[in-house]
Motif scaffolding. Structure first.
Motif, mmCIF file in Angstrom:
data_model
loop_
_atom_site.group_PDB
_atom_site.id
_atom_site.type_symbol
_atom_site.label_atom_id
_atom_site.label_comp_id
_atom_site.label_asym_id
_atom_site.label_seq_id
_atom_site.Cartn_x
_atom_site.Cartn_y
_atom_site.Cartn_z
ATOM 1 N N MET A 1 66.125 26.738 43.163
ATOM 2 C CA MET A 1 65.214 27.407 42.228
ATOM 3 C C MET A 1 64.768 28.738 42.831
ATOM 4 S SD MET A 1 61.744 25.876 40.539
ATOM 5 C CE MET A 1 62.709 24.556 39.822
ATOM 6 N N SER A 2 64.648 29.756 42.023
ATOM 7 C CA SER A 2 64.275 31.074 42.503
ATOM 8 C C SER A 2 62.820 31.098 42.952
ATOM 9 C CB SER A 2 64.496 32.113 41.397
ATOM 10 O OG SER A 2 63.664 31.831 40.289
ATOM 11 N N GLU A 3 62.505 32.122 43.754
ATOM 12 C CA GLU A 3 61.124 32.303 44.172
ATOM 13 C C GLU A 3 60.260 32.690 42.958
ATOM 14 O OE1 GLU A 3 59.624 31.889 47.263
ATOM 15 O OE2 GLU A 3 61.509 30.833 47.546
ATOM 16 N N PRO A 4 58.938 32.386 43.008
ATOM 17 C CA PRO A 4 58.078 32.735 41.878
ATOM 18 C C PRO A 4 58.075 34.238 41.602
ATOM 19 C CG PRO A 4 56.954 31.238 43.404
ATOM 20 C CD PRO A 4 58.218 31.673 44.064
ATOM 21 N N SER A 5 57.895 34.601 40.338
ATOM 22 C CA SER A 5 57.734 36.005 39.998
ATOM 23 C C SER A 5 56.497 36.558 40.694
ATOM 24 C CB SER A 5 57.598 36.172 38.484
ATOM 25 O OG SER A 5 58.723 35.673 37.818
ATOM 26 N N ARG A 6 56.542 37.823 41.091
ATOM 27 C CA ARG A 6 55.426 38.421 41.793
ATOM 28 C C ARG A 6 54.723 39.429 40.893
ATOM 29 N NH1 ARG A 6 53.680 35.560 45.721
ATOM 30 N NH2 ARG A 6 52.620 37.421 46.489
ATOM 31 N N PHE A 7 53.476 39.145 40.576
ATOM 32 C CA PHE A 7 52.671 40.078 39.808
ATOM 33 C C PHE A 7 51.866 40.962 40.764
ATOM 34 C CE2 PHE A 7 53.073 36.371 36.939
ATOM 35 C CZ PHE A 7 53.682 37.000 35.865
ATOM 36 N N ASP A 8 51.609 42.198 40.368
ATOM 37 C CA ASP A 8 50.854 43.130 41.196
ATOM 38 C C ASP A 8 49.764 43.780 40.370
ATOM 39 O OD1 ASP A 8 52.222 44.921 39.584
ATOM 40 O OD2 ASP A 8 53.659 45.485 41.133
ATOM 41 N N ARG A 9 49.237 44.918 40.831
ATOM 42 C CA ARG A 9 48.117 45.564 40.145
ATOM 43 C C ARG A 9 48.465 45.950 38.707
ATOM 44 N NH1 ARG A 9 43.306 48.305 41.665
ATOM 45 N NH2 ARG A 9 43.204 46.868 43.431
ATOM 46 N N GLY A 10 49.745 46.097 38.408
ATOM 47 C CA GLY A 10 50.126 46.350 37.018
ATOM 48 C C GLY A 10 49.707 45.222 36.103
ATOM 49 N N HIS A 11 49.653 43.992 36.645
ATOM 50 C CA HIS A 11 49.160 42.858 35.865
ATOM 51 C C HIS A 11 47.701 43.078 35.476
ATOM 52 C CE1 HIS A 11 48.607 38.565 34.761
ATOM 53 N NE2 HIS A 11 47.420 38.711 35.320
ATOM 54 N N THR A 12 46.901 43.604 36.394
ATOM 55 C CA THR A 12 45.490 43.866 36.100
ATOM 56 C C THR A 12 45.348 44.980 35.072
ATOM 57 O OG1 THR A 12 44.934 43.169 38.355
ATOM 58 C CG2 THR A 12 43.237 44.337 37.125
ATOM 59 N N ASP A 13 46.183 46.000 35.166
ATOM 60 C CA ASP A 13 46.182 47.047 34.136
ATOM 61 C C ASP A 13 46.441 46.440 32.757
ATOM 62 O OD1 ASP A 13 45.811 48.962 36.125
ATOM 63 O OD2 ASP A 13 47.951 49.441 36.259
ATOM 64 N N ASP A 14 47.413 45.533 32.704
ATOM 65 C CA ASP A 14 47.750 44.898 31.437
ATOM 66 C C ASP A 14 46.623 43.985 30.962
ATOM 67 O OD1 ASP A 14 49.891 44.397 29.374
ATOM 68 O OD2 ASP A 14 49.612 42.345 30.085
ATOM 69 N N LEU A 15 45.935 43.320 31.900
ATOM 70 C CA LEU A 15 44.780 42.508 31.535
ATOM 71 C C LEU A 15 43.722 43.357 30.843
ATOM 72 C CD1 LEU A 15 42.877 40.020 31.620
ATOM 73 C CD2 LEU A 15 42.273 40.723 33.967
ATOM 74 N N MET A 16 43.477 44.553 31.329
ATOM 75 C CA MET A 16 42.485 45.441 30.713
ATOM 76 C C MET A 16 42.856 45.752 29.271
ATOM 77 S SD MET A 16 41.995 47.865 34.067
ATOM 78 C CE MET A 16 40.810 49.015 33.373
ATOM 79 N N THR A 17 44.138 45.992 29.041
ATOM 80 C CA THR A 17 44.611 46.235 27.680
ATOM 81 C C THR A 17 44.386 45.009 26.799
ATOM 82 O OG1 THR A 17 46.296 47.780 28.478
ATOM 83 C CG2 THR A 17 46.633 46.827 26.292
ATOM 84 N N PHE A 18 44.691 43.836 27.338
ATOM 85 C CA PHE A 18 44.530 42.580 26.600
ATOM 86 C C PHE A 18 43.069 42.330 26.260
ATOM 87 C CE2 PHE A 18 44.034 37.914 26.517
ATOM 88 C CZ PHE A 18 44.972 37.571 25.554
ATOM 89 N N LEU A 19 42.173 42.534 27.212
ATOM 90 C CA LEU A 19 40.746 42.317 26.982
ATOM 91 C C LEU A 19 40.217 43.254 25.901
ATOM 92 C CD1 LEU A 19 39.529 41.958 30.676
ATOM 93 C CD2 LEU A 19 39.648 40.121 28.972
ATOM 94 N N ALA A 20 40.587 44.520 25.980
ATOM 95 C CA ALA A 20 40.102 45.499 25.003
ATOM 96 C C ALA A 20 40.598 45.176 23.597
ATOM 97 C CB ALA A 20 40.539 46.899 25.414
ATOM 98 N N ALA A 21 41.788 44.599 23.492
ATOM 99 C CA ALA A 21 42.392 44.315 22.185
ATOM 100 C C ALA A 21 41.993 42.948 21.643
ATOM 101 C CB ALA A 21 43.914 44.401 22.283
#
Length: 430
Positions: A1-21
Motif C-alpha cells: 500500500m502506498s504511503e499516505p497523501s501529504r497535505f501542507d499549508r495549501g490545505h489550510t488555504d483551501d480550508l479558508m475558502t471552504f469556511l468562507a463559502a
C-alpha cells in the motif's frame, strides 16, 4: 500500500475558502458534495434501490451528508472506517415570524442556537444565510454575504456597571439584530427581501431555515502567520479535513470501506433525523452491506470490525486562564491533533481506541496530544459516545485544539488542519 497523501499549508488555504463559502450547514453540505463529485463520487437517493457497485457514493439529507467508497471486490462483511463530524455551529437563527422592530428601528427576530459566546456577536457586521423552501417543495440556498445586520452593544455611558460587574445579556431582549430604519414594520419584509435577492417571485418562499454569520473572512494571524482566525471551525475544520482524506484514499484497493459522516444538530443534542442520534448513518451502512448481497450476519461482522474517529475541535491551553485546564494536560496549537479522553464517557476514547489513533499518527508521521478536562470543570461531549452506543461501533474522540470555541470567530494553529488531514488519511487506509 502506498504511503499516505501529504497535505501542507495549501490545505489550510483551501480550508479558508471552504469556511468562507459555508455559512450554514446546508452550504457546507453542498460544498462537500461538489468536492466529492470532482473526485468521482455520485449522489444516490434514499428513495431509490441501491446496487452493490464499487466506487464513491454519497447521500444528502438536509444539513447532513454521508459519503463512502466501496473498493473493487469488497465483501459484504468488509468493515468500515468512519470519520464522524458535524456541520452546525452555534449562532443566531431566524424565528418563524422574523419581522420586528421598535422606536424607528427595523429588526430581525432571532433565537439562540446551541451555546454561542453571546458577546462575540455584538457590534459585528453580519450576513444572512441558509435554506429557503419553495412552494413546490424544492429548496434554494441563500447567502447574503455582505454587512446586512448588526447587534449593537449598549454604550458604556448607559451601563456604568459593565466595567465592574461584567456584561450581562438577556437572550430575548439584547440579541435581536437591526437591519434598517422605519416605523412601519410589515410581516413578510425579510422574506420578500430574500426572494428579491434570490431572483424568486413574490410569495414563492413558504418555509426557511436561516441564520446569521460574520462576514469577516478567514485570515492568517500572528507575527509569522502561524495562526488562523475564522468562523465555524467548530466543526467545519473536521468536515473539510475528512472530505480531503476520503477523496485522497478513494482510488484503489483498501482493506476497509472509508466513510465520511457529517451530521447536523450536534450543538443542540444530535436528536434529529440528520443528527448523530438519528438513523441516518446506520441506515446507510446497513444498505451498503445489503446492496452487496450481505445478510444480517454480514452486517454484524462488518460493524464488529468497524472503527469511527469522531473528529471535533477541543480546547487549547489558554494563556490567560491556564488554571481552567488540567494541570498536566496542556494541548498547544500547532502541536498536532488531540486525543480526547473522559472516563465518564463524555468522550468515547478508551485504551484500545488510543492504540488505533496512535498507529495512524505514527504512520502519518504526525505528533498528537492528549486532552482531558480539569476535574473541577464540567466536560463537553461530542457525537462520539452517541455513535458508539447507537451502533455498537468502536469510537475514538479526536480533533484540533483551538481557542475561542463557540465564538463567532475562533482561533487555531495554521498547521493543525493539514496535520489532522494527514492522520485521517492514514486511518482510512488502515
Amino acid at each position: 500500500m502506498s504511503e499516505p497523501s501529504r497535505f501542507d499549508r495549501g490545505h489550510t488555504d483551501d480550508l479558508m475558502t471552504f469556511l468562507a463559502a459555508s455559512p450554514s450547514p446546508y452550504h457546507a453540505v453542498a460544498n462537500t458534495a461538489e468536492r466529492l463529485e470532482k473526485a468521482g463520487f455520485r449522489q444516490v437517493a434514499e428513495t431509490d434501490a441501491w446496487d452493490g457497485s464499487s466506487g464513491g457514493k454519497y447521500v444528502i439529507r438536509g444539513g447532513a451528508i454521508v459519503a463512502w467508497y466501496v473498493p473493487e471486490g469488497a465483501a459484504p462483511h468488509t468493515p468500515f472506517r468512519i470519520i464522524g463530524a458535524h456541520t452546525d455551529s452555534p449562532n443566531l437563527r431566524v424565528k418563524p415570524l422574523p419581522d420586528s422592530g421598535a422606536y424607528g428601528w427595523r429588526q430581525v427576530a432571532v433565537e439562540i442556537y446551541g451555546g454561542p459566546l453571546l458577546n462575540s456577536w455584538l457590534d459585528r457586521d453580519l450576513g444572512l444565510a441558509g435554506r429557503l423552501t419553495l412552494r413546490d417543495g424544492s429548496h434554494r440556498l441563500v447567502n447574503i454575504d455582505r454587512p446586512l445586520l448588526r447587534v449593537p452593544q449598549l454604550a458604556i455611558h448607559l451601563d456604568r456597571t459593565v466595567s465592574s460587574e461584567g456584561l450581562k445579556l438577556d437572550k430575548q431582549r439584547h440579541l435581536q439584530p437591526i437591519w434598517g430604519l422605519g416605523n412601519d414594520v410589515r410581516d413578510g419584509d425579510l422574506i420578500a427581501f430574500l426572494e428579491e435577492e434570490s431572483g424568486l417571485a413574490a410569495g414563492e418562499v413558504t418555509g426557511w431555515d436561516l441564520m446569521v454569520h460574520s462576514v469577516e473572512p478567514p485570515a492568517y494571524l500572528g507575527r509569522d502567520r502561524e495562526l488562523l482566525a475564522a468562523p465555524r471551525m467548530d466543526n467545519l475544520l473536521s468536515v473539510h479535513a475528512a472530505t480531503a482524506a476520503l477523496t485522497a484514499v478513494s482510488t484503489g484497493d483498501l482493506p476497509y470501506i472509508p466513510v465520511l459522516a457529517a451530521f447536523d444538530h450536534e450543538e443542540n443534542g444530535s436528536q434529529s433525523d440528520t443528527g448523530a442520534d438519528g438513523p441516518l448513518l446506520g441506515g446507510v451502512l446497513e444498505r451498503s452491506v445489503f446492496a452487496r448481497g450481505g445478510s444480517y450476519e454480514d452486517k454484524a461482522r462488518a460493524f464488529a470490525g468497524t472503527v469511527c474517529l469522531s473528529s471535533d475541535t477541543g480546547h487549547a491551553v489558554h494563556p490567560n486562564y491556564a488554571e481552567r485546564h488540567d494541570p498536566t494536560h496542556h494541548p498547544r496549537v500547532n502541536g498536532g491533533p488531540i486525543l480526547k479522553v473522559n472516563v465518564n464517557n463524555r468522550y468515547a476514547t478508551d485504551g484500545s481506541g488510543r492504540a488505533v489513533f496512535a498507529a495512524a499518527s505514527e504512520k502519518a508521521d504526525v505528533p498528537f496530544q492528549s486532552f482531558v478536562s480539569n476535574n473541577a470543570m464540567p466536560c463537553g461531549t461530542t457525537i462520539g459516545p452517541i455513535t458508539a452506543a447507537r451502533h455498537g461501533i468502536r469510537t475514538v474522540d479526536i480533533g484540533v485544539a483551538i481557542l475561542s470555541m463557540h465564538s463567532a470567530r475562533e482561533l487555531c494553529g495554521a498547521d493543525d488542519p493539514f496535520l489532522l488531514a494527514n492522520v485521517l488519511v492514514a486511518f482510512l487506509e488502515g
